[in-house]
Motif scaffolding. Sequence first.
Motif, PDB file in Angstrom:
ATOM      1  N   ALA A 228       1.112  -1.278  -0.166  1.00  0.00           N
ATOM      2  CA  ALA A 228       0.218  -0.119   0.371  1.00  0.00           C
ATOM      3  C   ALA A 228       0.649   1.421  -0.223  1.00  0.00           C
ATOM      4  O   ALA A 228       0.718   2.158  -0.954  1.00  0.00           O
ATOM      5  N   LEU A 229       2.380   1.312   0.806  1.00  0.00           N
ATOM      6  CA  LEU A 229       2.828   2.101   0.778  1.00  0.00           C
ATOM      7  C   LEU A 229       3.403   2.513  -0.628  1.00  0.00           C
ATOM      8  O   LEU A 229       3.315   3.766  -0.787  1.00  0.00           O
ATOM      9  N   LYS A 230       4.402   1.455  -1.405  1.00  0.00           N
ATOM     10  CA  LYS A 230       5.011   2.168  -2.243  1.00  0.00           C
ATOM     11  C   LYS A 230       3.799   2.320  -3.403  1.00  0.00           C
ATOM     12  O   LYS A 230       3.773   3.663  -4.321  1.00  0.00           O
TER      13      LYS A 230
ATOM     14  N   VAL B  75       8.883 -12.562   2.130  1.00  0.00           N
ATOM     15  CA  VAL B  75       7.757 -11.842   2.205  1.00  0.00           C
ATOM     16  C   VAL B  75       8.032 -10.459   1.944  1.00  0.00           C
ATOM     17  O   VAL B  75       7.626  -9.573   0.872  1.00  0.00           O
ATOM     18  N   LEU B  76       8.448  -9.833   2.858  1.00  0.00           N
ATOM     19  CA  LEU B  76       8.346  -8.668   3.533  1.00  0.00           C
ATOM     20  C   LEU B  76       9.527  -8.123   2.184  1.00  0.00           C
ATOM     21  O   LEU B  76       9.502  -6.945   1.635  1.00  0.00           O
ATOM     22  N   ASP B  77      10.574  -8.527   1.650  1.00  0.00           N
ATOM     23  CA  ASP B  77      11.939  -8.271   1.528  1.00  0.00           C
ATOM     24  C   ASP B  77      11.040  -8.071  -0.142  1.00  0.00           C
ATOM     25  O   ASP B  77      11.972  -7.544  -1.623  1.00  0.00           O
ATOM     26  N   HIS B  78      10.073  -8.843  -0.730  1.00  0.00           N
ATOM     27  CA  HIS B  78       9.115  -8.113  -1.692  1.00  0.00           C
ATOM     28  C   HIS B  78       7.816  -7.612  -1.950  1.00  0.00           C
ATOM     29  O   HIS B  78       7.116  -7.170  -2.857  1.00  0.00           O
ATOM     30  N   SER B  79       7.730  -6.928  -0.591  1.00  0.00           N
ATOM     31  CA  SER B  79       6.554  -6.526  -0.298  1.00  0.00           C
ATOM     32  C   SER B  79       6.353  -4.870  -0.633  1.00  0.00           C
ATOM     33  O   SER B  79       5.198  -4.181  -0.815  1.00  0.00           O
ATOM     34  N   GLY B  80       7.274  -4.180  -1.475  1.00  0.00           N
ATOM     35  CA  GLY B  80       7.713  -2.868  -1.224  1.00  0.00           C
ATOM     36  C   GLY B  80       8.048  -1.753  -0.579  1.00  0.00           C
ATOM     37  O   GLY B  80       8.060  -0.551  -0.180  1.00  0.00           O
ATOM     38  N   LEU B  81       8.322  -2.511   1.005  1.00  0.00           N
ATOM     39  CA  LEU B  81       8.233  -1.897   2.253  1.00  0.00           C
ATOM     40  C   LEU B  81       9.820  -1.271   2.195  1.00  0.00           C
ATOM     41  O   LEU B  81       9.692  -0.001   2.155  1.00  0.00           O
TER      42      LEU B  81
END
Length: 402
Positions: free
Chosen positions: A115-117, A179-185
């Motif tokens: 969402a942030l990305k 998952v975090l590393d590919h989430s866009g965060l």
Amino acid sequence: MHIFILADHAYINGGQSKVAIESALGLAARGRKVTYFAAVGPVDPRLEQAGIAVICLDQFDIDTTPSKLGFLSQIIWNRPAERRLEAALAGLDRHETVVHVHAWPKALSPSIGAALKRAGLPCVYTMHEFFLVCPNGGFYDYPRAVTCHRVPLSLSCIATNCDSRNYARKLVRVGRQVVLDHSGLKEAIGHVITISALQDEVSRPYMPKHPVYHRVDNPIEAQDLGPKDKPGTGFLYAGRLSREKGIEHFCAAADLAGIAPDIAGDGPLMDELKARYPKANFLGWQKSDAVRAHMRAARALVFPSVWYEGQPLTVYEALALGTPVIVSDVCAGREAVEDGVNGLWFKSGDAQSLAQALRRLSDDGEAARMSRAAYERYWARPLTLDRHLDAIEAIYRQALAG
């Protein structure tokens, strides 16, 4: 300026949510528009009383969920949080709005990154712990009770059970980290606030190159009681009784030094420590006011942590009360202590080294000198909420200008 704060909890249940909520209230008091987005209630009533718009999803966190197995999907990818956050951010002016992420690991999950990305708003991230770069959040091997130097998500990392509970949870956290590393965060974060120099040093190699790093102390609640008339009478530990906190080393060192330690706190090692160290004075869990009273009365606070920590607030609270601190040389608490001036360093995990420090501060002259220095150095630059807000508002302005 509109500050959009993200946190797991809408109430104070620890250091992260306390900083998030207190800073939200402080910003609102300065006339800033503030929105507070959280997964878990109940909502601290002060937020809405201060005119802060609150979005609370009324979800469970990892500690309150009735079904650990059912919670797996939320902790890896909290889709309702992603959708609600995307809707809340839609249409906000990127020239006026800054998103500030304080916490996500216990409820919001890496889904906020997507969402942030997509929103493309300026984003600031306060690194209260290490979950952004380390699967277990602390670069600590719990079963072996040692600091972990493995590269996160390397084969060595994945194959090692470093979790405080079991290997199955470690694998879940490894999956979440992927998952975090590919989430866009990480891509969405433009500015990272670290709360210790050690945290910066440890985390930066595993972060993208683009974020701007800032060192900002968390605010400390402290009352200026003036310098002490004379040194205190005992050596105090205040905190959780668990292995990563190094409490065993303090008890062993006190035994070697012929000192009966004062121990305020509770935890899984309580019964074991009581059996092994019958001369120790176990005070049990204490309210915060009682802990501060014990700190003020103590000759020194002992902070024997064997892991990195973030910014251990008890260290600063003790110094503000004019109490020197004996701190392990591996943790971030050492940054508040100049060895031999307002306290002492000792070799982490070494009871003999800690016993030597206890003996040194048993001298009234040394204790009085370091007590004066502890008080004077802290109050020369106290870690007030206003000072904290000044620093983060400067970062917000930089983020908006970028």
